[in-house]
Scaffold this motif. Sequence first.
Motif, PDB file in Angstrom:
ATOM      1  N   ALA A 115      22.776  -5.087   0.056  1.00  0.00           N
ATOM      2  CA  ALA A 115      23.797  -5.808  -0.714  1.00  0.00           C
ATOM      3  C   ALA A 115      25.190  -5.454  -0.209  1.00  0.00           C
ATOM      4  O   ALA A 115      25.467  -4.296   0.122  1.00  0.00           O
ATOM      5  CB  ALA A 115      23.683  -5.459  -2.187  1.00  0.00           C
ATOM      6  N   ARG A 162      26.665 -17.107   6.832  1.00  0.00           N
ATOM      7  CA  ARG A 162      26.656 -15.749   6.279  1.00  0.00           C
ATOM      8  C   ARG A 162      25.225 -15.235   6.254  1.00  0.00           C
ATOM      9  O   ARG A 162      24.342 -15.871   5.669  1.00  0.00           O
ATOM     10  CB  ARG A 162      27.238 -15.735   4.871  1.00  0.00           C
ATOM     11  N   PRO A 163      24.966 -14.108   6.890  1.00  0.00           N
ATOM     12  CA  PRO A 163      23.593 -13.592   6.935  1.00  0.00           C
ATOM     13  C   PRO A 163      23.072 -13.252   5.545  1.00  0.00           C
ATOM     14  O   PRO A 163      23.820 -12.850   4.664  1.00  0.00           O
ATOM     15  CB  PRO A 163      23.708 -12.327   7.792  1.00  0.00           C
ATOM     16  N   ARG A 164      21.768 -13.443   5.355  1.00  0.00           N
ATOM     17  CA  ARG A 164      21.110 -13.026   4.124  1.00  0.00           C
ATOM     18  C   ARG A 164      20.329 -11.758   4.447  1.00  0.00           C
ATOM     19  O   ARG A 164      19.352 -11.787   5.178  1.00  0.00           O
ATOM     20  CB  ARG A 164      20.169 -14.132   3.628  1.00  0.00           C
ATOM     21  N   LYS A 165      20.791 -10.630   3.921  1.00  0.00           N
ATOM     22  CA  LYS A 165      20.210  -9.337   4.272  1.00  0.00           C
ATOM     23  C   LYS A 165      19.625  -8.660   3.034  1.00  0.00           C
ATOM     24  O   LYS A 165      19.960  -8.993   1.907  1.00  0.00           O
ATOM     25  CB  LYS A 165      21.260  -8.414   4.906  1.00  0.00           C
ATOM     26  N   ARG A 166      18.780  -7.656   3.297  1.00  0.00           N
ATOM     27  CA  ARG A 166      18.201  -6.882   2.196  1.00  0.00           C
ATOM     28  C   ARG A 166      19.184  -5.855   1.645  1.00  0.00           C
ATOM     29  O   ARG A 166      18.979  -5.281   0.580  1.00  0.00           O
ATOM     30  CB  ARG A 166      16.928  -6.191   2.684  1.00  0.00           C
ATOM     31  N   ASP A 171      12.396 -12.561   5.306  1.00  0.00           N
ATOM     32  CA  ASP A 171      12.904 -11.253   5.712  1.00  0.00           C
ATOM     33  C   ASP A 171      11.740 -10.292   5.986  1.00  0.00           C
ATOM     34  O   ASP A 171      10.562 -10.625   5.815  1.00  0.00           O
ATOM     35  CB  ASP A 171      13.885 -10.687   4.691  1.00  0.00           C
ATOM     36  N   LEU A 179      29.274  -6.470   5.487  1.00  0.00           N
ATOM     37  CA  LEU A 179      29.006  -7.715   4.766  1.00  0.00           C
ATOM     38  C   LEU A 179      30.138  -8.093   3.811  1.00  0.00           C
ATOM     39  O   LEU A 179      30.169  -9.221   3.312  1.00  0.00           O
ATOM     40  CB  LEU A 179      27.696  -7.598   3.989  1.00  0.00           C
ATOM     41  N   PRO A 217      19.358 -17.293   7.838  1.00  0.00           N
ATOM     42  CA  PRO A 217      19.167 -17.136   6.394  1.00  0.00           C
ATOM     43  C   PRO A 217      17.972 -17.937   5.879  1.00  0.00           C
ATOM     44  O   PRO A 217      17.506 -17.707   4.762  1.00  0.00           O
ATOM     45  CB  PRO A 217      20.487 -17.650   5.799  1.00  0.00           C
TER      46      PRO A 217
END
Length: 425
Positions: free
Chosen positions: A352, A346-350, A35, A338, A31
């Motif tokens: 939601a 917790r992954p931070r993804k594009r 990205d 997610l 995270p």
Amino acid sequence: MAWDGFGQRKPAGAELAAPSEAFARTCPFSPAAADEDAIAAVRFPGQSADPRLGRAVANYVGHVEEADWRASGSSGGMVSWVAAELLRRGEIDGVLHVAPADREADGAFFRYRISRSQEAILGGAKSRYYPVDLAAVLQEVRAVPGRYAVIGIPCFIKAVNLLRAEDPVIAERITHLLGLFCGHMKSARFVDSFAWQLGADPGEVRAVEYRRKDPGRPANWYTAHLTLADGSARWQDWWHLADGDWGAGYFQNSACNFCDDVVAETADISFGDAWVEPYSSDGRGTNVVVVRSPELHSVVEDAIARGRLALHQVDADFIVNTQAAGFRQRREGLAYRLTWARRGIRPRKRVAPGKAGLPWRRRLVYRFRAGISWGSHRMAAAAERLHRPQLYVRWAKASLGLYGALTYSRGRLGKLLDRLDRSKS
């Protein structure tokens, strides 16, 4: 990097006890790392962006026309051709790519190496669904001055971009990034499964081909081929294997459940298979290509004009359609995954988190697919430990049957699920 008990490559060493900020910034799933959108905005500022493909100058479908490039690769020959063309033009001095290894000497079937000739590049052609890492070849890049290209799947290309931001030597020497479209990464146990199902001892396997090409058969009819220590060979079409449905996720690395990049958005140029008709029926293989670098766009356009490449431009929708299942898994499926409760970072993804409007059956498919991925590692490890290969094979066949009922409405259970679907609509 080191092997774990499930046949996957994992970070190892003192750095893991107290990871530095730089370490966190270079892991593609951290995270703390930039990205794909942020990386691509810096690398390709002038290109228009598509929310599915990222930034691009042009998209193509087709194959290499000259020499034996197409016949030597799994698909249309474009990956190896571009790498060799950069070498021929003097733009690079070497290519970091995955090639067959000496299993007895290296303890692995494949590894990254640096090739410095066209012949060596061709020796690394074809698909390798096997765990590898860049550690050794990056050390060689640091030790030997020159300009290098890297061929890799999306997370590897992203990792190299992140490393270039931290390491000025790598930034100077790695000048070109060639990306591969990716569904997910398999563990080394996938080869063991091939051997078990083909009646061979995994310890006797000396070479493996995941996609043996036959121009007389459709390109999407994969054939697994093993070469044994006595020189004999065993092979089988994937659809006869207990775990031969790629989408079911057997032996998938757990990180792949949290990836949102299908097409290597941070690469200068990316390549995939044209999994739509009439191309998927052409056993000679056909590529789809996404070009982001103006330099490589010029190389491709010049080769098309000279008849060296048989490519024609297509739009973003065409490219996405060739990878439709991958995009569902990495966008719709990722959004749902997610929302699941999980421990750790917790992954931070594009994408939601969300599940609104997702039918109950699709939710069940994603849950079951994740269960297959988790279970296949453990069942195969247990089968090896107990010396009972059929323990895994029987489990794989049963789970594939349930997955087929959920996804393709196969058998009585599939028909029952269809009736439930209609009753809820």
